[in-house]
Design an enzyme around this catalytic site. Sequence first.
Site, PDB file in Angstrom:
ATOM      1  N   CYS A   1      63.553  73.878  -2.348  1.00 11.07           N
ATOM      2  CA  CYS A   1      62.777  73.114  -3.331  1.00 11.07           C
ATOM      3  C   CYS A   1      62.560  73.859  -4.639  1.00 11.07           C
ATOM      4  O   CYS A   1      61.924  73.328  -5.556  1.00 11.07           O
ATOM      5  CB  CYS A   1      61.431  72.717  -2.727  1.00 11.07           C
ATOM      6  SG  CYS A   1      60.290  74.111  -2.501  1.00 11.07           S
TER       7      CYS A   1
ATOM      8  N   CYS B   1      58.008  79.544   2.041  1.00 13.21           N
ATOM      9  CA  CYS B   1      57.728  78.664   0.914  1.00 13.21           C
ATOM     10  C   CYS B   1      56.487  77.831   1.235  1.00 13.21           C
ATOM     11  O   CYS B   1      56.492  77.053   2.200  1.00 13.21           O
ATOM     12  CB  CYS B   1      58.923  77.743   0.642  1.00 13.21           C
ATOM     13  SG  CYS B   1      58.599  76.566  -0.697  1.00 13.21           S
TER      14      CYS B   1
ATOM     15  N   CYS C   1      62.708  79.381  -3.704  1.00  3.92           N
ATOM     16  CA  CYS C   1      63.073  78.704  -2.464  1.00  3.92           C
ATOM     17  C   CYS C   1      64.392  77.954  -2.669  1.00  3.92           C
ATOM     18  O   CYS C   1      64.513  77.169  -3.616  1.00  3.92           O
ATOM     19  CB  CYS C   1      61.969  77.730  -2.052  1.00  3.92           C
ATOM     20  SG  CYS C   1      62.415  76.678  -0.646  1.00  3.92           S
TER      21      CYS C   1
ATOM     22  N   CYS D   1      57.508  73.703   0.838  1.00  5.48           N
ATOM     23  CA  CYS D   1      58.348  72.876   1.724  1.00  5.48           C
ATOM     24  C   CYS D   1      58.489  73.432   3.132  1.00  5.48           C
ATOM     25  O   CYS D   1      59.089  72.783   3.996  1.00  5.48           O
ATOM     26  CB  CYS D   1      59.738  72.688   1.115  1.00  5.48           C
ATOM     27  SG  CYS D   1      60.768  74.185   1.159  1.00  5.48           S
TER      28      CYS D   1
ATOM     29  N   ASP E   1      80.162  95.497 -17.228  1.00  2.66           N
ATOM     30  CA  ASP E   1      78.862  95.203 -17.838  1.00  2.66           C
ATOM     31  C   ASP E   1      77.840  96.251 -17.393  1.00  2.66           C
ATOM     32  O   ASP E   1      77.513  96.348 -16.208  1.00  2.66           O
ATOM     33  CB  ASP E   1      78.417  93.799 -17.407  1.00  2.66           C
ATOM     34  CG  ASP E   1      77.077  93.383 -18.004  1.00  2.66           C
ATOM     35  OD1 ASP E   1      76.485  94.174 -18.758  1.00  2.66           O
ATOM     36  OD2 ASP E   1      76.632  92.262 -17.702  1.00  2.66           O
TER      37      ASP E   1
END
Length: 446
Positions: free
Chosen positions: A209, A228, A206, A231, A356
């Site tokens: 939070c 979430c 989230c 929250c 990469d």
Amino acid sequence: MSLRSHLAITAGKLSRWFLKTFTKGGSSYPGKLALKIDPHVLQSLAKDYEIIVVTGTNGKTLTTALITNILKQEYDHVVTNTTGANMIQGIVSTFLASKKNKQGKTFAVLEIDEASLSKVTSYLTPSLFVFTNIFRDQMDRYGEIYTTYKLIVDGAKKAPKAPILCNGDLPIFNSVETVNPRLYFGFNHKKEEEQLAHFNTDGVLCPTCHHVLHYKMITYSNLGHYYCPNCGFTRPELTYTLTQLTDMTDQKASFVIDGESYSIEVGGLYNVYNALAAASVANYYHIQPSSIRKGLAYDEKVFGRQEVIQIEDKTCQLILVKNPVGINQVIDMIKLAPQPFSLVSMLNANYADGIDTSWIWDANYEAFTEMNVPKVIASGERHHDIAFRLQVAGLENQLIEEPDLKATIAAIKQLPTEKVYILATYTAVLQLRKELANQGYIKEGV
């Protein structure tokens, strides 16, 4: 228009004519030359266009093509960067190649590289931004996903009145406030079921939070109806919604968006998202459903996006791959294909690919061991790396290495199956297509 801009445009158009006439190339150089003469030339070139910008990690090229196809059903003149030259010099070259329609609305549908967006929007003002998705990709160029998102948000805020039409199923697009108004497209095609994303998935914390996000529905990766439990952060209300996925194969898909039935001639759930984005743009501009239907059904394959190439008696499907989420979606699409088939995996690590290559270890190559794949070719400039990855995945007995392009094409002709999937990074796609053109299997150029 200033004298300097006029000189830059003239020089750019002349260089484009020369390159097209004598070398069959020139997607970026004319723009590079024009910018050298006048760094502000794009302001003059893009004046009076209705500009739609498409950016994001995956799906830019096909989404751009689908939007263009739809708009062409109702508008006479639509400009787009069909070659995928999506940095500022390529955008300038696109406008240099265009002859602006003097009557009626003229659209420019532009695929723009995430890192280039802010540079481009310094010189032109889009009317609409389309954000496809943000996934971990080319870490050496973009960094983590929130760094990439900041790049495109910063680019969009230079045209603060232009709405951002973005993928509402992706949590990152709802993670920060933007100066631009936002509209969302997404999926509501499954019965709600409490679940978590796979443990090896990015972007599932989230942003408010940092609790692990829960889902009522997942399409793939971290996309879906998220929320979430700690929250209350949750998926925003969708403006444009796919409510049914009626059919999906490795070659096509059918679905319902806002009560209208549509289909596309490419396979894979990830491509349904591209079609949803394109249809959402069309709905934003009040395009008729019949025109959307015709535009989405256009079956000319885009460069490297399930492009079919015949090499002797082998039907080869060339697919660009560049990051874990993208290749995993391609693998899921291939699962739907009639079997057996052979596999060619081509890995390069140039700047345009991402230097990469560690991302191949997050790709689910192990899934190929559950399919009927009698022979696998590892190729490209980093053929040893991809060969080792395929060996670890369990494909050692089927594997051969062919570092040379000519040898790879010769080996394809000897494969035991008629159907061949070629998964290749960006510069490997370019190199392979060039050699195939030299041998007469495809037309020269992109």
